[in-house]
Design a protein around this motif. Structure first.
Motif, PDB file in Angstrom:
ATOM      1  N   PHE A  39       0.839  -1.199   0.000  1.00 65.97           N
ATOM      2  CA  PHE A  39       0.000   0.000   0.000  1.00 65.97           C
ATOM      3  C   PHE A  39       0.877   1.253   0.000  1.00 65.97           C
ATOM      4  CE2 PHE A  39      -3.867  -2.119   2.230  1.00 65.97           C
ATOM      5  CZ  PHE A  39      -4.483  -2.344   1.018  1.00 65.97           C
ATOM      6  N   ARG A  40       1.838   1.285   0.874  1.00 65.25           N
ATOM      7  CA  ARG A  40       2.711   2.454   1.017  1.00 65.25           C
ATOM      8  C   ARG A  40       3.454   2.740  -0.291  1.00 65.25           C
ATOM      9  NH1 ARG A  40       6.137   5.882   1.406  1.00 65.25           N
ATOM     10  NH2 ARG A  40       7.185   6.726   3.198  1.00 65.25           N
ATOM     11  N   THR A  74     -10.002  -5.100  -5.788  1.00 64.25           N
ATOM     12  CA  THR A  74     -11.180  -4.313  -6.182  1.00 64.25           C
ATOM     13  C   THR A  74     -11.651  -3.486  -4.994  1.00 64.25           C
ATOM     14  OG1 THR A  74     -12.807  -5.982  -5.528  1.00 64.25           O
ATOM     15  CG2 THR A  74     -11.902  -6.141  -7.789  1.00 64.25           C
ATOM     16  N   ILE A  75     -12.409  -2.452  -5.286  1.00 66.65           N
ATOM     17  CA  ILE A  75     -12.947  -1.620  -4.211  1.00 66.65           C
ATOM     18  C   ILE A  75     -13.891  -2.441  -3.344  1.00 66.65           C
ATOM     19  CG2 ILE A  75     -14.864  -0.648  -5.550  1.00 66.65           C
ATOM     20  CD1 ILE A  75     -12.712   1.224  -2.928  1.00 66.65           C
ATOM     21  N   GLU A  76     -14.604  -3.383  -3.962  1.00 64.92           N
ATOM     22  CA  GLU A  76     -15.516  -4.244  -3.198  1.00 64.92           C
ATOM     23  C   GLU A  76     -14.747  -5.122  -2.209  1.00 64.92           C
ATOM     24  OE1 GLU A  76     -17.345  -2.824  -6.842  1.00 64.92           O
ATOM     25  OE2 GLU A  76     -15.547  -4.048  -6.605  1.00 64.92           O
ATOM     26  N   GLU A  77     -13.632  -5.694  -2.664  1.00 68.44           N
ATOM     27  CA  GLU A  77     -12.804  -6.508  -1.764  1.00 68.44           C
ATOM     28  C   GLU A  77     -12.297  -5.655  -0.602  1.00 68.44           C
ATOM     29  OE1 GLU A  77     -10.606  -9.773  -4.582  1.00 68.44           O
ATOM     30  OE2 GLU A  77     -10.039  -7.673  -4.870  1.00 68.44           O
ATOM     31  N   TYR A  78     -11.852  -4.458  -0.931  1.00 66.76           N
ATOM     32  CA  TYR A  78     -11.329  -3.549   0.086  1.00 66.76           C
ATOM     33  C   TYR A  78     -12.413  -3.176   1.097  1.00 66.76           C
ATOM     34  CZ  TYR A  78      -9.507   0.724   2.183  1.00 66.76           C
ATOM     35  OH  TYR A  78      -9.101   1.679   3.070  1.00 66.76           O
ATOM     36  N   GLN A  79     -13.586  -2.838   0.615  1.00 65.99           N
ATOM     37  CA  GLN A  79     -14.678  -2.420   1.501  1.00 65.99           C
ATOM     38  C   GLN A  79     -15.156  -3.552   2.411  1.00 65.99           C
ATOM     39  OE1 GLN A  79     -17.348  -0.893  -1.505  1.00 65.99           O
ATOM     40  NE2 GLN A  79     -16.682   1.218  -1.146  1.00 65.99           N
ATOM     41  N   LYS A  80     -15.002  -4.777   1.982  1.00 65.17           N
ATOM     42  CA  LYS A  80     -15.431  -5.928   2.784  1.00 65.17           C
ATOM     43  C   LYS A  80     -14.374  -6.373   3.791  1.00 65.17           C
ATOM     44  CE  LYS A  80     -18.445  -7.889  -0.754  1.00 65.17           C
ATOM     45  NZ  LYS A  80     -18.637  -9.016  -1.688  1.00 65.17           N
ATOM     46  N   SER A  81     -13.162  -5.841   3.681  1.00 69.26           N
ATOM     47  CA  SER A  81     -12.054  -6.326   4.496  1.00 69.26           C
ATOM     48  C   SER A  81     -11.616  -5.292   5.536  1.00 69.26           C
ATOM     49  CB  SER A  81     -10.864  -6.690   3.606  1.00 69.26           C
ATOM     50  OG  SER A  81      -9.736  -7.010   4.390  1.00 69.26           O
ATOM     51  N   GLU A  82     -11.955  -5.551   6.780  1.00 65.49           N
ATOM     52  CA  GLU A  82     -11.482  -4.669   7.853  1.00 65.49           C
ATOM     53  C   GLU A  82      -9.963  -4.685   7.924  1.00 65.49           C
ATOM     54  OE1 GLU A  82     -13.386  -5.304  11.632  1.00 65.49           O
ATOM     55  OE2 GLU A  82     -15.364  -5.507  10.698  1.00 65.49           O
ATOM     56  N   ARG A  83      -9.370  -5.831   7.669  1.00 70.75           N
ATOM     57  CA  ARG A  83      -7.912  -5.961   7.695  1.00 70.75           C
ATOM     58  C   ARG A  83      -7.279  -5.017   6.674  1.00 70.75           C
ATOM     59  NH1 ARG A  83      -5.057  -9.009   4.051  1.00 70.75           N
ATOM     60  NH2 ARG A  83      -2.862  -9.194   4.573  1.00 70.75           N
ATOM     61  N   MET A  84      -7.769  -5.050   5.443  1.00 66.12           N
ATOM     62  CA  MET A  84      -7.207  -4.175   4.412  1.00 66.12           C
ATOM     63  C   MET A  84      -7.398  -2.711   4.774  1.00 66.12           C
ATOM     64  SD  MET A  84      -8.018  -5.702   0.679  1.00 66.12           S
ATOM     65  CE  MET A  84      -7.727  -7.408   0.277  1.00 66.12           C
ATOM     66  N   GLN A  85      -8.564  -2.369   5.259  1.00 68.99           N
ATOM     67  CA  GLN A  85      -8.836  -0.979   5.622  1.00 68.99           C
ATOM     68  C   GLN A  85      -7.897  -0.512   6.734  1.00 68.99           C
ATOM     69  OE1 GLN A  85     -13.084  -0.218   6.166  1.00 68.99           O
ATOM     70  NE2 GLN A  85     -13.504  -1.858   4.692  1.00 68.99           N
ATOM     71  N   LYS A  86      -7.681  -1.364   7.716  1.00 68.99           N
ATOM     72  CA  LYS A  86      -6.784  -1.027   8.827  1.00 68.99           C
ATOM     73  C   LYS A  86      -5.357  -0.823   8.314  1.00 68.99           C
ATOM     74  CE  LYS A  86      -4.765  -3.253  12.928  1.00 68.99           C
ATOM     75  NZ  LYS A  86      -3.434  -3.460  12.373  1.00 68.99           N
ATOM     76  N   TYR A  99      -8.230   4.343  -5.481  1.00 68.25           N
ATOM     77  CA  TYR A  99      -8.437   3.378  -6.553  1.00 68.25           C
ATOM     78  C   TYR A  99      -7.141   3.014  -7.272  1.00 68.25           C
ATOM     79  CZ  TYR A  99     -13.320   4.438  -5.707  1.00 68.25           C
ATOM     80  OH  TYR A  99     -14.530   4.614  -5.105  1.00 68.25           O
ATOM     81  N   ASP A 100      -6.282   3.986  -7.530  1.00 73.20           N
ATOM     82  CA  ASP A 100      -5.023   3.698  -8.218  1.00 73.20           C
ATOM     83  C   ASP A 100      -4.151   2.745  -7.408  1.00 73.20           C
ATOM     84  OD1 ASP A 100      -5.706   5.331 -10.352  1.00 73.20           O
ATOM     85  OD2 ASP A 100      -4.643   7.073  -9.549  1.00 73.20           O
ATOM     86  N   THR A 101      -4.104   2.957  -6.119  1.00 74.06           N
ATOM     87  CA  THR A 101      -3.317   2.085  -5.246  1.00 74.06           C
ATOM     88  C   THR A 101      -3.884   0.676  -5.245  1.00 74.06           C
ATOM     89  OG1 THR A 101      -2.684   3.949  -3.849  1.00 74.06           O
ATOM     90  CG2 THR A 101      -2.525   1.755  -2.869  1.00 74.06           C
ATOM     91  N   LEU A 102      -5.179   0.567  -5.090  1.00 73.96           N
ATOM     92  CA  LEU A 102      -5.812  -0.761  -5.082  1.00 73.96           C
ATOM     93  C   LEU A 102      -5.650  -1.459  -6.423  1.00 73.96           C
ATOM     94  CD1 LEU A 102      -9.142   0.013  -3.181  1.00 73.96           C
ATOM     95  CD2 LEU A 102      -7.033  -0.962  -2.244  1.00 73.96           C
ATOM     96  N   ARG A 103      -5.890  -0.749  -7.493  1.00 74.94           N
ATOM     97  CA  ARG A 103      -5.801  -1.324  -8.840  1.00 74.94           C
ATOM     98  C   ARG A 103      -4.411  -1.893  -9.103  1.00 74.94           C
ATOM     99  NH1 ARG A 103      -6.835   3.078 -11.802  1.00 74.94           N
ATOM    100  NH2 ARG A 103      -8.888   3.069 -10.940  1.00 74.94           N
ATOM    101  N   ALA A 104      -3.383  -1.190  -8.650  1.00 70.24           N
ATOM    102  CA  ALA A 104      -2.010  -1.647  -8.859  1.00 70.24           C
ATOM    103  C   ALA A 104      -1.751  -2.984  -8.176  1.00 70.24           C
ATOM    104  CB  ALA A 104      -1.026  -0.601  -8.345  1.00 70.24           C
ATOM    105  N   LEU A 105      -2.541  -3.281  -7.163  1.00 73.34           N
ATOM    106  CA  LEU A 105      -2.367  -4.525  -6.410  1.00 73.34           C
ATOM    107  C   LEU A 105      -3.407  -5.577  -6.777  1.00 73.34           C
ATOM    108  CD1 LEU A 105      -1.602  -2.856  -2.988  1.00 73.34           C
ATOM    109  CD2 LEU A 105       0.034  -3.933  -4.553  1.00 73.34           C
ATOM    110  N   GLY A 106      -4.233  -5.273  -7.744  1.00 73.33           N
ATOM    111  CA  GLY A 106      -5.257  -6.222  -8.168  1.00 73.33           C
ATOM    112  C   GLY A 106      -6.385  -6.382  -7.169  1.00 73.33           C
ATOM    113  N   ASN A 128       3.874   5.596  -5.597  1.00 73.12           N
ATOM    114  CA  ASN A 128       4.007   5.391  -7.031  1.00 73.12           C
ATOM    115  C   ASN A 128       2.889   6.080  -7.811  1.00 73.12           C
ATOM    116  OD1 ASN A 128       5.380   4.204  -9.243  1.00 73.12           O
ATOM    117  ND2 ASN A 128       3.847   2.584  -9.331  1.00 73.12           N
ATOM    118  N   HIS A 129       1.711   6.178  -7.215  1.00 69.29           N
ATOM    119  CA  HIS A 129       0.557   6.772  -7.893  1.00 69.29           C
ATOM    120  C   HIS A 129       0.195   8.152  -7.347  1.00 69.29           C
ATOM    121  CE1 HIS A 129      -0.180   3.249 -10.331  1.00 69.29           C
ATOM    122  NE2 HIS A 129       0.160   2.557  -9.266  1.00 69.29           N
TER     123      HIS A 129
END
Length: 146
Positions: free
Chosen positions: A91-92, A116-128, A107-114, A97-98
């Protein structure tokens, strides 16, 4: 000192650089590549290569090797993203980079890692971890005068 994500990206980039992928932009470069690859003519080359976009191509017999390498890279990334330290590092890096400091576009950061916004929104771990990475990133940018 390089982060674990940077080391990972460098290793994958070296593997990609070693793939038999060629580029040509215009007739002069097509002729050069045709000669380089041992084809009798540009037409002969065109009949024996596969376009991969952005002016890139490979010999038909190398296509599956290239596809398999990219699939392997994607699978490795998905597996590595399960590690908190790696994900935070990713993430950092991708924020930087973006130019997150300019856009504040997640979105650019997430997209670079493959991711999706839906995956991110469902994951407390990713958000943290994103929040922690963002705090580190913004602190570093502040120290640089941004």
């Amino acid at each position: 000192m390089k982060t674990i994500y940077e080391e990972f990206k460098e290793r994958q980039q070296k593997e990609t650089n070693n793939l038999p992928i060629y580029f040509a932009f215009g007739n002069a470069q097509l002729q050069e590549r045709s000669n380089e690859l041992g084809f009798e003519s540009i037409d002969d080359m065109i009949n024996n290569v596969v376009g991969i976009g952005a002016g890139g191509f490979c010999k038909k017999e190398d296509y599956q090797k290239i596809i398999n390498t990219f699939k392997k890279h994607n699978e490795e990334l998905k597996e590595k993203l399960k590690n908190d330290e790696f994900l935070k590092s990713a993430f950092r890096y991708e924020m930087s980079n973006h130019e997150y400091i300019v856009t504040y576009d997640i979105y650019d950061t997430l997209r670079a890692l493959g991711i999706t916004i839906e995956e991110y929104q469902k994951s407390e771990r990713m958000q943290k971890l994103f929040k922690e990475a963002k705090e580190d990133y913004l602190k570093a940018m502040n120290e640089l005068g941004w």
